[in-house]
Motif scaffolding. Structure first.
Motif, PDB file in Angstrom:
ATOM      1  N   MET A   1       0.822  -1.193   0.000  1.00 35.24           N
ATOM      2  CA  MET A   1       0.000   0.000   0.000  1.00 35.24           C
ATOM      3  C   MET A   1       0.870   1.262   0.000  1.00 35.24           C
ATOM      4  N   GLU A   2       1.928   1.282   0.816  1.00 41.62           N
ATOM      5  CA  GLU A   2       2.793   2.455   0.895  1.00 41.62           C
ATOM      6  C   GLU A   2       3.482   2.724  -0.445  1.00 41.62           C
ATOM      7  N   ASP A   3       3.881   1.659  -1.173  1.00 39.41           N
ATOM      8  CA  ASP A   3       4.496   1.846  -2.483  1.00 39.41           C
ATOM      9  C   ASP A   3       3.534   2.524  -3.449  1.00 39.41           C
ATOM     10  N   THR A   4       2.270   2.131  -3.380  1.00 41.52           N
ATOM     11  CA  THR A   4       1.267   2.743  -4.251  1.00 41.52           C
ATOM     12  C   THR A   4       1.123   4.219  -3.936  1.00 41.52           C
ATOM     13  N   VAL A   5       1.079   4.578  -2.660  1.00 41.75           N
ATOM     14  CA  VAL A   5       0.978   5.978  -2.264  1.00 41.75           C
ATOM     15  C   VAL A   5       2.196   6.749  -2.741  1.00 41.75           C
ATOM     16  N   THR A   6       3.382   6.195  -2.580  1.00 44.06           N
ATOM     17  CA  THR A   6       4.610   6.848  -3.024  1.00 44.06           C
ATOM     18  C   THR A   6       4.589   7.047  -4.536  1.00 44.06           C
ATOM     19  N   GLU A   7       4.167   6.028  -5.273  1.00 43.70           N
ATOM     20  CA  GLU A   7       4.056   6.161  -6.729  1.00 43.70           C
ATOM     21  C   GLU A   7       3.040   7.227  -7.098  1.00 43.70           C
ATOM     22  N   ASP A   8       1.898   7.237  -6.406  1.00 44.09           N
ATOM     23  CA  ASP A   8       0.863   8.229  -6.689  1.00 44.09           C
ATOM     24  C   ASP A   8       1.351   9.639  -6.385  1.00 44.09           C
ATOM     25  N   LEU A   9       2.148   9.808  -5.340  1.00 45.82           N
ATOM     26  CA  LEU A   9       2.667  11.127  -4.999  1.00 45.82           C
ATOM     27  C   LEU A   9       3.596  11.655  -6.079  1.00 45.82           C
ATOM     28  N   ALA A  10       4.311  10.775  -6.752  1.00 53.64           N
ATOM     29  CA  ALA A  10       5.201  11.201  -7.827  1.00 53.64           C
ATOM     30  C   ALA A  10       4.431  11.945  -8.918  1.00 53.64           C
ATOM     31  N   ASP A  11       3.180  11.592  -9.097  1.00 48.18           N
ATOM     32  CA  ASP A  11       2.348  12.260 -10.093  1.00 48.18           C
ATOM     33  C   ASP A  11       2.019  13.702  -9.700  1.00 48.18           C
ATOM     34  N   PHE A  12       2.215  14.026  -8.423  1.00 46.22           N
ATOM     35  CA  PHE A  12       1.806  15.333  -7.913  1.00 46.22           C
ATOM     36  C   PHE A  12       2.962  16.150  -7.329  1.00 46.22           C
ATOM     37  N   VAL A  13       4.188  15.744  -7.606  1.00 46.25           N
ATOM     38  CA  VAL A  13       5.353  16.401  -7.023  1.00 46.25           C
ATOM     39  C   VAL A  13       5.361  17.895  -7.329  1.00 46.25           C
ATOM     40  N   ASP A  14       5.092  18.283  -8.559  1.00 43.76           N
ATOM     41  CA  ASP A  14       5.159  19.695  -8.932  1.00 43.76           C
ATOM     42  C   ASP A  14       4.198  20.554  -8.119  1.00 43.76           C
ATOM     43  N   VAL A  15       2.962  20.103  -7.951  1.00 40.52           N
ATOM     44  CA  VAL A  15       1.994  20.916  -7.215  1.00 40.52           C
ATOM     45  C   VAL A  15       2.229  20.862  -5.707  1.00 40.52           C
ATOM     46  N   LEU A  16       2.733  19.745  -5.199  1.00 38.62           N
ATOM     47  CA  LEU A  16       3.047  19.673  -3.772  1.00 38.62           C
ATOM     48  C   LEU A  16       4.238  20.566  -3.431  1.00 38.62           C
ATOM     49  N   GLU A  17       5.215  20.645  -4.323  1.00 44.68           N
ATOM     50  CA  GLU A  17       6.342  21.554  -4.112  1.00 44.68           C
ATOM     51  C   GLU A  17       5.872  23.010  -4.161  1.00 44.68           C
ATOM     52  N   ALA A  18       5.001  23.310  -5.083  1.00 39.86           N
ATOM     53  CA  ALA A  18       4.448  24.662  -5.163  1.00 39.86           C
ATOM     54  C   ALA A  18       3.633  24.978  -3.912  1.00 39.86           C
ATOM     55  N   ASN A  19       2.922  23.977  -3.384  1.00 37.72           N
ATOM     56  CA  ASN A  19       2.161  24.185  -2.161  1.00 37.72           C
ATOM     57  C   ASN A  19       3.076  24.483  -0.985  1.00 37.72           C
ATOM     58  N   GLU A  20       4.210  23.836  -0.944  1.00 40.83           N
ATOM     59  CA  GLU A  20       5.155  24.088   0.148  1.00 40.83           C
ATOM     60  C   GLU A  20       5.592  25.555   0.133  1.00 40.83           C
ATOM     61  N   ALA A  21       5.867  26.081  -1.045  1.00 38.32           N
ATOM     62  CA  ALA A  21       6.249  27.495  -1.166  1.00 38.32           C
ATOM     63  C   ALA A  21       5.077  28.395  -0.766  1.00 38.32           C
ATOM     64  N   TYR A  22       3.886  28.036  -1.172  1.00 40.86           N
ATOM     65  CA  TYR A  22       2.672  28.787  -0.818  1.00 40.86           C
ATOM     66  C   TYR A  22       2.483  28.805   0.692  1.00 40.86           C
ATOM     67  N   ALA A  23       2.648  27.663   1.327  1.00 41.92           N
ATOM     68  CA  ALA A  23       2.446  27.546   2.779  1.00 41.92           C
ATOM     69  C   ALA A  23       3.463  28.390   3.553  1.00 41.92           C
ATOM     70  N   GLN A  24       4.647  28.573   2.986  1.00 39.91           N
ATOM     71  CA  GLN A  24       5.677  29.362   3.667  1.00 39.91           C
ATOM     72  C   GLN A  24       5.270  30.822   3.848  1.00 39.91           C
ATOM     73  N   SER A  25       4.454  31.323   2.932  1.00 36.12           N
ATOM     74  CA  SER A  25       4.019  32.725   3.034  1.00 36.12           C
ATOM     75  C   SER A  25       2.494  32.835   3.144  1.00 36.12           C
ATOM     76  N   PHE A  26       1.872  31.801   3.682  1.00 37.91           N
ATOM     77  CA  PHE A  26       0.409  31.737   3.792  1.00 37.91           C
ATOM     78  C   PHE A  26      -0.129  32.862   4.667  1.00 37.91           C
ATOM     79  N   GLU A  27      -1.105  33.616   4.137  1.00 40.29           N
ATOM     80  CA  GLU A  27      -1.641  34.771   4.846  1.00 40.29           C
ATOM     81  C   GLU A  27      -3.138  34.692   5.100  1.00 40.29           C
ATOM     82  N   LEU A  28      -3.761  33.573   4.817  1.00 40.14           N
ATOM     83  CA  LEU A  28      -5.214  33.491   4.950  1.00 40.14           C
ATOM     84  C   LEU A  28      -5.672  32.850   6.250  1.00 40.14           C
ATOM     85  N   ALA A  29      -4.739  32.530   7.129  1.00 41.78           N
ATOM     86  CA  ALA A  29      -5.113  31.937   8.412  1.00 41.78           C
ATOM     87  C   ALA A  29      -6.046  32.890   9.150  1.00 41.78           C
ATOM     88  N   GLY A  30      -7.098  32.344   9.733  1.00 40.54           N
ATOM     89  CA  GLY A  30      -8.041  33.151  10.493  1.00 40.54           C
ATOM     90  C   GLY A  30      -9.146  33.769   9.660  1.00 40.54           C
TER      91      GLY A  30
END
Length: 172
Positions: free
Chosen positions: A1-30
């Motif tokens: 199961m974990e291998d499948t999740v890891t493989e599936d995450l590879a399909d989304f690496v670009d957007v997850l990396e972009a999300n990490e940058a977004y989260a670093q300067s996230f201003e919508l809390a609250g």
């Protein structure tokens, strides 16, 4: 199961990396869950549409509901009932757009495209295609206006967004 999740995450690496940058300067809390400008927008999923930008809104100003063709479905009506009673919505815009695939393709064309691309038989699906965009917009606006689960004072309008000029015009 974990291998499948890891493989599936590879399909989304670009957007997850972009999300990490977004989260670093996230201003919508609250930000409150209510629509600060009392607005809900029902529009198409077309990526040429930026609902907040096109109407001079900011995050938190409006509730955005998107689907293929900006159609008012049972789920949209259910969502609008919640938005009007719980989330401060007092105005509803249904915003269709020019050059919409849902308004230019026939049912047979859509079925053929999907079947040729995937081999999947989708004849049982209702794609809610649009033969006359302005007429359909009027019908969909009327669905909202006559929905008995919305407050009677909710303002509802039908609009068309021009994907080539960025202009929104009221049609209904």
């Amino acid at each position: 199961m974990e291998d499948t999740v890891t493989e599936d995450l590879a399909d989304f690496v670009d957007v997850l990396e972009a999300n990490e940058a977004y989260a670093q300067s996230f201003e919508l809390a609250g930000l409150l869950p209510r629509a600060a400008r009392g607005l809900a927008i029902v529009t198409c999923m077309d990526s040429r549409i930026e609902p907040l930008d096109m109407l001079g809104l900011n995050p938190g100003d409006a509730k955005i509901i998107r689907n293929a063709g900006a159609r008012v479905t049972e789920d949209v009506l259910r969502t609008l009932a919640l938005a009007t009673h719980l989330l401060g919505v007092e105005r509803i815009m249904v915003v269709a757009h020019t050059n919409c695939k849902m308004a230019s393709a026939t049912r047979d064309e859509v079925i053929d495209i999907i079947e040729q691309a995937s081999g999947i038989d989708v004849r049982s699906l209702d794609f809610r295609l649009i033969a006359d965009q302005r007429e359909t917009l009027g019908v969909d606006v009327q669905k909202i206006r006559s929905w008995p689960y919305l407050p009677p004072n909710v303002a509802v309008g039908g609009f068309i967004y021009d994907v080539d000029t960025g202009r929104v015009t009221r049609e209904v």
